[in-house]
Scaffold this active site. Structure first.
Site, mmCIF file in Angstrom:
data_model
loop_
_atom_site.group_PDB
_atom_site.id
_atom_site.type_symbol
_atom_site.label_atom_id
_atom_site.label_comp_id
_atom_site.label_asym_id
_atom_site.label_seq_id
_atom_site.Cartn_x
_atom_site.Cartn_y
_atom_site.Cartn_z
ATOM 1 C CB CYS A 182 19.468 18.907 -2.311
ATOM 2 S SG CYS A 182 21.108 19.537 -0.796
ATOM 3 C CG ASN A 201 23.787 17.319 2.926
ATOM 4 O OD1 ASN A 201 24.228 16.975 4.153
ATOM 5 N ND2 ASN A 201 22.362 18.307 3.645
ATOM 6 C CB CYS A 211 20.938 25.222 -0.827
ATOM 7 S SG CYS A 211 23.092 26.247 -1.715
ATOM 8 N NE ARG A 212 17.860 22.183 -4.101
ATOM 9 C CZ ARG A 212 18.438 21.476 -4.590
ATOM 10 N NH1 ARG A 212 16.988 21.111 -5.840
ATOM 11 N NH2 ARG A 212 19.643 20.866 -5.307
ATOM 12 C CB SER A 213 18.164 18.628 1.935
ATOM 13 O OG SER A 213 19.989 18.361 1.797
ATOM 14 C CG ASP A 235 20.929 24.675 -6.910
ATOM 15 O OD1 ASP A 235 20.737 25.446 -6.247
ATOM 16 O OD2 ASP A 235 21.450 23.566 -7.760
HETATM 17 P P1 4NP Z 1 21.570 22.710 -2.860
HETATM 18 O O1 4NP Z 1 22.409 23.196 -3.167
HETATM 19 O O2 4NP Z 1 21.586 21.156 -4.034
HETATM 20 O O3 4NP Z 1 19.925 22.945 -2.606
HETATM 21 O O4 4NP Z 1 22.465 21.567 -1.495
HETATM 22 C C1 4NP Z 1 23.368 22.668 -4.080
HETATM 23 C C2 4NP Z 1 24.688 23.058 -3.715
HETATM 24 C C3 4NP Z 1 25.799 23.066 -4.193
HETATM 25 C C4 4NP Z 1 26.207 22.962 -5.779
HETATM 26 C C5 4NP Z 1 25.059 23.247 -5.995
HETATM 27 C C6 4NP Z 1 23.811 23.047 -5.876
HETATM 28 N N1 4NP Z 1 26.952 23.088 -6.520
HETATM 29 O O5 4NP Z 1 27.503 22.856 -7.137
HETATM 30 O O6 4NP Z 1 29.228 23.252 -5.699
#
Ligand code: 4NP
Length: 150
Positions: free
Chosen positions: A9, A12, A14-16, A119
């Site tokens: 993702c 790294n 949240c989703r992954s 996201d």
């Molecule tokens: P992820 O979510 O890609 O599922 O880990 C996010 C985590 C942090 C951010 C964006 C998406 N950020 O903007 O910091």
């Protein structure tokens, strides 16, 4: 040799990490040996724990992802993994640009329907639960494909 799957993702956190936890748990329950990891296309959260909302949503399902730490995708990942699963089109496009020529890993969107896993970072806790439900479908699809290949 066990199949090696990398979820990717953006951050790294949240989703992954949730995807990694779900697949590892479901594979273990099914008695299927598999190597699972996760990474982000950005370096924004390298070394961080998963988001507390992700840890909590996974914990409700009995899955502990709190030991994971964020890392960024590396070019060596395209050799080290058989299958790299991107959460959305943006991260898939980034991976396609990073992929070395002749890379062994197959690369595609994670969800079998080709839907993006959204996201959840800027939303509330409900978003994390909805993402987890999608990631259960992804894990089931990965395990089904592994079984049919045996
Ligand atoms: P992820 O979510 O890609 O599922 O880990 C996010 C985590 C942090 C951010 C964006 C998406 N950020 O903007 O910091």
């Amino acid at each position: 040799m066990p199949a090696r799957v990398l979820y990717v993702c953006l951050g790294n956190i949240c989703r992954s990490p949730m995807a990694e936890g779900v697949l590892a748990a479901r594979a273990a329950e099914a008695g299927i040996e598999i190597v699972v990891d996760s990474a982000g296309t950005s370096d924004w959260h390298v070394g961080d724990m998963p988001d507390p909302r992700a840890i909590e949503a996974a914990a409700v399902r009995g899955i502990d992802i709190s030991e994971q730490r964020a890392r960024q995708v590396q070019s060596t990942d395209f050799r080290a993994f058989d299958l790299i699963l991107a959460m959305d089109e943006r991260n898939l496009a980034k991976l396609q640009r990073l992929a070395p020529k002749g890379a062994r890993a197959r690369l595609r969107l994670a969800h079998p329907d080709g839907r993006e896993v959204p996201d959840p970072y800027y939303g509330g806790p409900d978003g994390f639960v909805a993402v987890l439900d999608m990631l259960e479908e992804v894990a089931a699809d990965v395990l089904r494909n592994l079984k049919t290949r045996e």
